[in-house]
Write a protein that holds these residues in place. Sequence first.
Motif, PDB file in Angstrom:
ATOM      1  N   THR A  93     -30.909 -16.230   7.904  1.00 11.32           N
ATOM      2  CA  THR A  93     -29.845 -16.282   8.723  1.00 11.32           C
ATOM      3  C   THR A  93     -29.484 -15.148   9.853  1.00 11.32           C
ATOM      4  O   THR A  93     -29.224 -15.472  10.777  1.00 11.32           O
ATOM      5  CB  THR A  93     -28.587 -15.964   7.714  1.00 11.32           C
ATOM      6  N   PRO A  94     -29.985 -13.724   9.389  1.00  8.59           N
ATOM      7  CA  PRO A  94     -29.487 -12.519  10.424  1.00  8.59           C
ATOM      8  C   PRO A  94     -30.678 -13.136  11.703  1.00  8.59           C
ATOM      9  O   PRO A  94     -30.218 -12.869  12.646  1.00  8.59           O
ATOM     10  CB  PRO A  94     -30.114 -11.378   9.778  1.00  8.59           C
ATOM     11  N   VAL A  95     -31.954 -13.434  11.268  1.00 12.27           N
ATOM     12  CA  VAL A  95     -32.972 -13.747  12.189  1.00 12.27           C
ATOM     13  C   VAL A  95     -32.332 -14.894  13.273  1.00 12.27           C
ATOM     14  O   VAL A  95     -32.334 -14.874  14.340  1.00 12.27           O
ATOM     15  CB  VAL A  95     -33.983 -14.177  11.965  1.00 12.27           C
ATOM     16  N   ALA A  96     -31.529 -16.059  12.561  1.00 16.04           N
ATOM     17  CA  ALA A  96     -31.193 -17.220  12.934  1.00 16.04           C
ATOM     18  C   ALA A  96     -30.123 -16.746  14.091  1.00 16.04           C
ATOM     19  O   ALA A  96     -29.947 -17.005  15.308  1.00 16.04           O
ATOM     20  CB  ALA A  96     -30.846 -18.316  12.331  1.00 16.04           C
ATOM     21  N   GLY A 131     -20.708 -14.090  12.682  1.00 19.29           N
ATOM     22  CA  GLY A 131     -21.817 -14.321  11.539  1.00 19.29           C
ATOM     23  C   GLY A 131     -22.423 -13.202  11.233  1.00 19.29           C
ATOM     24  O   GLY A 131     -22.716 -12.753  10.016  1.00 19.29           O
ATOM     25  N   LEU A 132     -23.269 -12.399  12.188  1.00 16.48           N
ATOM     26  CA  LEU A 132     -23.997 -11.398  12.022  1.00 16.48           C
ATOM     27  C   LEU A 132     -23.417 -10.158  11.321  1.00 16.48           C
ATOM     28  O   LEU A 132     -23.778  -9.560  10.392  1.00 16.48           O
ATOM     29  CB  LEU A 132     -24.777 -11.210  13.453  1.00 16.48           C
ATOM     30  N   PHE A 133     -22.389  -9.768  12.132  1.00 14.14           N
ATOM     31  CA  PHE A 133     -21.608  -8.664  11.584  1.00 14.14           C
ATOM     32  C   PHE A 133     -21.044  -8.852  10.107  1.00 14.14           C
ATOM     33  O   PHE A 133     -20.544  -8.056   9.414  1.00 14.14           O
ATOM     34  CB  PHE A 133     -20.794  -8.069  12.519  1.00 14.14           C
ATOM     35  N   GLY A 134     -20.326 -10.169   9.969  1.00 15.99           N
ATOM     36  CA  GLY A 134     -19.491 -10.377   8.928  1.00 15.99           C
ATOM     37  C   GLY A 134     -20.668 -10.921   7.698  1.00 15.99           C
ATOM     38  O   GLY A 134     -20.161 -11.025   6.684  1.00 15.99           O
ATOM     39  N   MET A 135     -21.849 -10.654   7.978  1.00 17.47           N
ATOM     40  CA  MET A 135     -23.008 -11.048   6.965  1.00 17.47           C
ATOM     41  C   MET A 135     -22.687 -12.185   6.281  1.00 17.47           C
ATOM     42  O   MET A 135     -22.402 -12.403   5.078  1.00 17.47           O
ATOM     43  CB  MET A 135     -22.943  -9.770   5.915  1.00 17.47           C
ATOM     44  N   TRP A 137     -24.301 -14.656   5.548  1.00 18.35           N
ATOM     45  CA  TRP A 137     -25.382 -15.015   4.611  1.00 18.35           C
ATOM     46  C   TRP A 137     -25.291 -14.671   2.907  1.00 18.35           C
ATOM     47  O   TRP A 137     -25.798 -15.057   2.285  1.00 18.35           O
ATOM     48  CB  TRP A 137     -26.753 -14.492   5.066  1.00 18.35           C
ATOM     49  N   GLN A 138     -24.085 -13.888   2.734  1.00 18.92           N
ATOM     50  CA  GLN A 138     -23.874 -13.664   1.301  1.00 18.92           C
ATOM     51  C   GLN A 138     -23.164 -14.593   0.382  1.00 18.92           C
ATOM     52  O   GLN A 138     -23.201 -14.625  -0.766  1.00 18.92           O
ATOM     53  CB  GLN A 138     -22.746 -12.371   1.528  1.00 18.92           C
ATOM     54  N   LEU A 142     -29.414 -19.754   1.214  1.00 23.97           N
ATOM     55  CA  LEU A 142     -30.790 -19.522   0.427  1.00 23.97           C
ATOM     56  C   LEU A 142     -31.221 -18.052   0.492  1.00 23.97           C
ATOM     57  O   LEU A 142     -31.479 -17.558  -0.442  1.00 23.97           O
ATOM     58  CB  LEU A 142     -31.886 -20.335   1.167  1.00 23.97           C
ATOM     59  N   ASP A 143     -30.358 -17.487   1.492  1.00 22.21           N
ATOM     60  CA  ASP A 143     -30.887 -15.960   1.703  1.00 22.21           C
ATOM     61  C   ASP A 143     -30.157 -15.504   0.476  1.00 22.21           C
ATOM     62  O   ASP A 143     -30.800 -14.478  -0.343  1.00 22.21           O
ATOM     63  CB  ASP A 143     -30.262 -15.257   2.865  1.00 22.21           C
ATOM     64  N   SER A 144     -28.888 -15.706   0.209  1.00 26.96           N
ATOM     65  CA  SER A 144     -28.220 -14.961  -1.174  1.00 26.96           C
ATOM     66  C   SER A 144     -29.041 -15.476  -2.318  1.00 26.96           C
ATOM     67  O   SER A 144     -29.173 -14.331  -3.353  1.00 26.96           O
ATOM     68  CB  SER A 144     -26.860 -15.630  -0.865  1.00 26.96           C
ATOM     69  N   ALA A 145     -29.486 -16.665  -2.470  1.00 24.59           N
ATOM     70  CA  ALA A 145     -29.871 -17.089  -3.758  1.00 24.59           C
ATOM     71  C   ALA A 145     -31.362 -16.599  -3.979  1.00 24.59           C
ATOM     72  O   ALA A 145     -31.651 -16.121  -5.017  1.00 24.59           O
ATOM     73  CB  ALA A 145     -30.199 -18.523  -3.605  1.00 24.59           C
ATOM     74  N   LEU A 146     -31.797 -16.127  -2.934  1.00 26.14           N
ATOM     75  CA  LEU A 146     -33.245 -15.640  -2.877  1.00 26.14           C
ATOM     76  C   LEU A 146     -33.274 -13.949  -2.919  1.00 26.14           C
ATOM     77  O   LEU A 146     -34.103 -13.282  -2.953  1.00 26.14           O
ATOM     78  CB  LEU A 146     -34.033 -16.158  -1.850  1.00 26.14           C
TER      79      LEU A 146
END
Length: 150
Positions: A93-96, A131-135, A137-138, A142-146
């Motif tokens: 997510t951060p990359v995207a 989305g980036l600064f609010g993180m 992906w939490q 999939l980022d959170s799951a992994l």
Amino acid sequence: MDTIWLTGAEWLAVLRIGLGLWWLESWRHKDRKAWFQRGTGIAWAAGIAAEHRWSAVRSGFDRVVAPHPRAMAYVVVHAELALGLGLITGFLTPVALAGGFLLNALYFTLMIHDVAEQGQNSMMALMSVVGLFGMSWQTWSLDSALGLFC
């Protein structure tokens, strides 16, 4: 933080997924046959770049994109698909989000005279920053799951 219906992290996930759907729609509505076989997308952008008021845009396009129109068509189309899928699933997510911000900044700069494009690209870029600064992906990712980017 007080929110209605969902938590703050869940609302950020909704924003991330919505941005991903926007990128996926951008990819879906492209006539890929025209882009890949006839080069219509890059030819259209070349016409805009040729008349751009900033010489840096004209020369940058001529140096980077114009020599490789077919490859650049694939890069643009597949970047939009990758951004959409990455944001919807919350994978890398951060990359995207950073990549989407940069792509929107490029689109915004190229289309500086088109008010409709300015609005779309500035809003998508803003969503990427939030989305980036609010993180974002939490939650629901999939980022959170992994356990990535914790």
